[in-house]
Design an enzyme around this catalytic site. Structure first.
Site, PDB file in Angstrom:
ATOM      1  N   CYS A   1       5.398   0.797  -2.702  1.00 51.89           N
ATOM      2  CA  CYS A   1       6.020  -0.413  -2.152  1.00 51.89           C
ATOM      3  C   CYS A   1       5.309  -1.611  -2.772  1.00 51.89           C
ATOM      4  CB  CYS A   1       5.872  -0.442  -0.637  1.00 51.89           C
ATOM      5  SG  CYS A   1       6.593  -1.940   0.092  1.00 51.89           S
TER       6      CYS A   1
ATOM      7  N   ASP B   1       4.415  -4.223  -1.320  1.00 50.64           N
ATOM      8  CA  ASP B   1       3.496  -4.802  -0.336  1.00 50.64           C
ATOM      9  C   ASP B   1       2.083  -4.881  -0.934  1.00 50.64           C
ATOM     10  OD1 ASP B   1       1.624  -4.906   1.929  1.00 50.64           O
ATOM     11  OD2 ASP B   1       3.373  -4.515   3.174  1.00 50.64           O
TER      12      ASP B   1
ATOM     13  N   HIS C   1       4.694   3.644   2.870  1.00 52.85           N
ATOM     14  CA  HIS C   1       3.490   3.375   3.660  1.00 52.85           C
ATOM     15  C   HIS C   1       3.771   3.206   5.136  1.00 52.85           C
ATOM     16  CE1 HIS C   1       4.047  -1.114   3.955  1.00 52.85           C
ATOM     17  NE2 HIS C   1       4.861  -0.842   2.955  1.00 52.85           N
TER      18      HIS C   1
ATOM     19  N   CYS D   1       6.006  -0.642   6.918  1.00 57.17           N
ATOM     20  CA  CYS D   1       6.722  -1.258   5.796  1.00 57.17           C
ATOM     21  C   CYS D   1       7.807  -2.201   6.313  1.00 57.17           C
ATOM     22  CB  CYS D   1       7.351  -0.168   4.934  1.00 57.17           C
ATOM     23  SG  CYS D   1       8.137  -0.833   3.457  1.00 57.17           S
TER      24      CYS D   1
HETATM   25 ZN   LIG Z   1       6.515  -1.749   2.261  1.00 56.58          ZN
END
Ligand SMILES: [Zn+2]
Length: 520
Positions: free
Chosen positions: A173, A175, A241, A252
């Site tokens: 991801c 993130d 995640h 997430c």
């Molecule tokens: Zn994420």
């Protein structure tokens, strides 16, 4: 040999098989219970398979880089107090050089006596300077010791081939809490891995098919990394995640902080990619898939072990914390054997009724290695973060927009809005801007946005096109967030990098246009 145990979420035990000589640490195996995110005592001895020297080196690099961002505000506060002194400009330059390692743009300092010191521009300028220094240092010194051609990358490439894979392509991801997934959480040499972060790990299928075609073409034409006739596969990995400490809020965002949805979304995208390759190319063309979850509190992974037919169960996995606990009192070689047994018994499908051969042996070896690598990271988080990160949520220092950022491998340093075109990345960017309104604008500080487009230096005109993409992206940002830009609360740095060479990013523009003499 203990009886094989299942590791599906519904039947995971609440406590590991505790070793006799050591009291069980409060390893949380009930990943969904808030407040039980694997808190470890700080001074416990490392796991026999972990690498304390590497942990020390990685910690030193991370704290040095983060310090270079985090000392900007204290330095600027000191300057603010001095700004009406007679020798302010000299004092400020001296102080900045000593504390930040670089001078400040004289134009901003010299106008301080007329009005207030322009702290917003100064903050952005210092932050972009820190980013440039990190980029330069990364390509100059290889602090993570993982660049292409390095000893560790060559060794891992050989290991990967021996497991039956000729390319490892990972989509975590986007993130910022997964930005360290490759170099830290999985301990892979970054030069051995193709990394493509996307919001929710929802990678672009067409783009990945293109990459697969290029990879296979290279094998066919140049036998790199091996000949097309050798029966190895392209391995596509998704890293989704979740948060063991606060699963309902800190998971997430792209999947509503729902880890089951994040895993299902990742697996669906993997299967679409596989289907695309199989439908588009005949002769048994296919790829292998692997689904991994990462707990952003402890950095422990959970691996959904596919069976020999490539089937992956969503509700069945091997938890690295569990593997850690089961092996921490064994000698290293016995611990490795036990890890492999755990991998085999955690396989998808009707695990217990199928013989151990139900996992592809190469895949089993690779997963065992990934778990072993992750054990070092679990010890890293234990040693330096008391078992779970204090910054459970967002704490990124800047937004990165575009394609590239090969040098960014630290947790919570950068929020990525991976994008080919502005339209495509707008939703991701909106999320990033919202996050930074909380992190920076609420404190009166601007949102620093580094726009970056990497290009192939061997392709004629590629650099000019990359510069153009940067400018278009900057224009689009100005149009999308006019209030922030006009009030000096959003600043941009434009940079490009030749991905065919091991060189740092090159700055080609900045919103701090008045002060370009300093390199921006
Ligand atoms: Zn994420």
């Amino acid at each position: 040999m203990p009886r094989p145990r299942r590791y599906g979420s519904a039947e995971r035990p609440l406590a590991p098989t505790a070793p006799a000589r050591r009291p069980p640490t409060s390893l949380s195996l009930s990943g969904s219970a808030p407040g039980r995110a694997g808190r470890f005592p700080a001074a416990v001895e490392p796991h026999p398979l972990s690498d304390p020297a590497a942990n020390e080196r990685l910690q030193a690099y991370e704290s040095e880089v983060k310090r270079s961002f985090d000392r900007i505000v204290p330095v600027l506060k000191q300057l603010s107090a001095l700004q009406h002194d007679d020798d302010f400009v000299e004092q400020a330059q001296r102080h900045a050089l000593k504390e930040l390692g670089h001078g400040l743009p004289p134009t901003i300092l010299e106008s301080a006596w007329v009005s207030q010191l322009d702290m917003r521009s100064l903050f952005a300028w210092c932050l972009f300077e820190a980013y440039e220094q990190i980029s330069a240092g990364f390509f100059r010194d290889d602090p993570l010791q993982g660049q292409e051609g390095s000893e560790s990358a060559e060794a891992f490439n050989a290991f990967l081939l021996s497991c039956g894979f000729h390319l490892l392509d990972v989509s975590p991801c986007a993130d910022g809490r997964l930005a360290h997934a490759i170099a830290y959480a999985l301990r892979l040499p970054f030069g051995s891995v193709r990394r493509r972060p996307h919001a929710g790990a929802m990678f672009d299928v067409e783009n990945t098919v293109d990459r697969w075609v290029r990879t296979e073409h290279l094998r066919y034409r140049e036998a790199r990394p091996n000949s097309a006739h050798e029966p190895t596969r392209y391995l596509k990995v998704v890293v989704y995640h979740f948060s063991s400490r606060d699963p309902g809020h800190e998971g997430c965002a792209a999947h509503g902080s729902n880890d089951a949805a994040a895993a299902a979304g990742g697996l669906r995208r993997l299967q679409e990619f596989q289907q695309a390759v199989e439908n588009s190319f005949c002769c048994g063309a296919s790829v292998d898939l692997l689904l991994i979850g990462l707990d952003t509190d402890t950095d422990a992974i959970r691996v959904h072990v596919p069976d020999v037919n490539g089937h992956t169960d969503l509700d069945r996995w091997l938890d690295a914390l569990e593997a850690y606990a089961a092996t921490q009192d064994l000698p290293a070689e016995a611990a490795r054997d036990r890890l492999l047994a755990l991998v085999l018994s955690a396989r998808s499908g009707n695990g217990d009724t199928i013989a151990d051969g139900a996992v592809d042996p190469g895949m089993a070896r690779l997963i065992t290695r990934l778990i072993e690598h992750n054990i070092s990271q679990i010890d890293f988080v234990r040693a330096y973060h008391d078992g779970a990160y204090a910054d459970a949520g967002h704490a990124e220092r800047f937004i990165g927009v575009g394609i590239g950022f090969k040098e960014i491998h630290l947790r919570n340093l950068t929020y990525f809005a991976h994008t080919d075109t502005v339209e495509e990345g707008a939703a991701d960017l909106d999320v990033g801007v919202k996050i930074f309104k909380g992190l920076n604008v609420s404190r009166g500080l601007p949102i620093p946005v580094v726009i970056r487009f990497d290009y192939h230096g061997s392709v004629p005109g590629a650099r000019e096109r990359a510069v153009l993409y940067c400018q278009r992206t900057e224009d689009a940002i100005c149009n999308r967030y006019p209030d922030l830009v006009d009030s000096g609360l959003l600043h941009t740095l434009l940079s490009v990098r030749d991905r065919d060479r091991h060189v740092p990013a090159e700055t080609v523009g900045s919103s701090i246009k008045l002060y370009t003499s300093g390199g921006h």
